[in-house]
Design an enzyme around this catalytic site. Structure first.
Site, PDB file in Angstrom:
ATOM      1  CG  LEU A  79      -1.910  -1.079   1.439  1.00 59.74           C
ATOM      2  CD1 LEU A  79      -2.686  -0.750   2.659  1.00 59.74           C
ATOM      3  CD2 LEU A  79      -3.228  -0.835   0.195  1.00 59.74           C
ATOM      4  CG  ASP A  80       0.667   4.220  -2.881  1.00 61.58           C
ATOM      5  OD1 ASP A  80       1.348   3.361  -3.321  1.00 61.58           O
ATOM      6  OD2 ASP A  80      -0.439   4.811  -3.877  1.00 61.58           O
ATOM      7  NE  ARG A  81       5.655   8.025   5.050  1.00 62.88           N
ATOM      8  CZ  ARG A  81       6.590   8.790   5.257  1.00 62.88           C
ATOM      9  NH1 ARG A  81       7.639   9.169   4.337  1.00 62.88           N
ATOM     10  NH2 ARG A  81       7.159   9.241   6.430  1.00 62.88           N
TER      11      ARG A  81
END
Length: 319
Positions: free
Chosen positions: A145-147
């Site tokens: 997942l993106d940050r």
């Protein structure tokens, strides 16, 4: 601080380890030892498999006998450990675990925590997990997942689980659903966005993607959940493929960027939602369907959006 010493180890490969490359196995077995040192002892023939030298790409076979030499590191070479990580982050990550058994672990990842170290970050969520659980010999991300995105993240606790779940991903048998708040009124019903994505473009020091005919096939299904005074729409999103920043790029591509997306979003819309109290990207991995790698039971895991995002939706409903 005393030096870190690994004694001579003799390891018999089990079915759970079989198929893994020797270098990758040593990375997890010798936590904190620099990769350069691991490659050096392999190159020098100090690691023996069945009493023979092996190359880093050698794939382990069931019942292989691995001899790992004694390793001593100076304090400055020590790897990441729990005393080097903010204890608040460890507690936050441990509290975010919503399901766990001996094969898998599922977290509701908080926004703002990267899933792994790199790009200027010394550690991420997976490193925090490994440091806080030194007796777990295997912990690997199944997906990412993106940050700035919150929500469900699947971690494998066995090599066999990782292989099985990666196969499910390749065959598109794992279904992931997200909730996103986007600009304007999204058309009613379901919308399939089919825009090939090309990545590795640099913008503001970050890797980015864009829709381009030369890119890889990328498909995302969007479905309206709720409208807010013609200013914004809550949508359910199912990425059919799994490209970098896919949801955010596809939403922007058709004129409905995700709220507070500072990379692909609309600056006017971002200022509008900021003024109402939104403080982070409104993108959350809410539901996950997959087959358990051991029981073969179809799992359905849900993670509701956090209280701050729910409170923000209440503000929008009152406009």
């Amino acid at each position: 601080m005393s030096n870190q010493i690994y004694s001579v180890q003799l390891i018999i490969v089990s079915l759970d380890i079989a198929g893994q490359r020797i270098d990758n196995f040593l990375f997890t077995q010798l936590k904190g030892v620099p990769k350069s040192m691991i490659y050096r002892i392999l190159r020098q023939g100090l690691v023996r498999v069945n009493k023979k030298r092996v190359r880093p790409k050698y794939k382990l076979i069931n019942r292989d006998s691995i001899r790992v030499p004694r390793i001593r590191m100076e304090p400055k070479d020590r790897g990441l450990s729990s005393d080097k990580i903010d204890q608040v982050k460890i507690l936050l990550v441990e509290k975010s675990i919503i399901y766990e058994d001996e094969y898998i672990l599922i977290l509701n990842k908080p926004a703002g925590i990267a899933v792994h170290g790199g790009s200027g970050l010394s550690f991420g969520l997976i490193e925090i997990l490994r440091a806080s659980r030194p007796k777990e010999y295997f912990l690997e991300l199944v997906h990412r997942l993106d940050r700035c995105t919150s929500g469900l993240l699947l971690v494998a606790k066995k090599r066999s689980s990782l292989r099985d779940l990666h196969e499910q991903l390749r065959e598109k048998r794992i279904k992931k659903y997200y909730l996103a708040l986007v600009k304007g009124q999204w058309p009613l019903g379901a919308t399939m966005v089919n825009g090939p994505l090309l990545n590795n473009f640099r913008r503001e020091g970050q890797r980015t993607s864009r829709v381009c005919k030369e890119g890889k096939i990328s498909k995302t299904l969007f479905k309206v959940q709720e409208f807010y005074a013609q200013k914004a729409t809550l949508i359910q999103v199912r990425p059919i493929t799994g490209r970098m920043h896919q949801i955010r790029v596809h939403a922007c591509h058709i004129g409905h960027p995700v709220a507070l997306d500072n990379l692909y979003g609309d600056s006017v819309f971002n200022e509008y939602v900021k003024g109402l109290g939104l403080k982070r990207l409104f993108l959350h991995a809410s539901t996950l369907y997959f087959t358990h790698p051991n029981t073969r039971k179809v799992m359905r895991i849900e993670a509701p959006i956090d209280r701050k995002l729910e409170d923000f939706l209440m503000i929008l409903r009152q406009l």
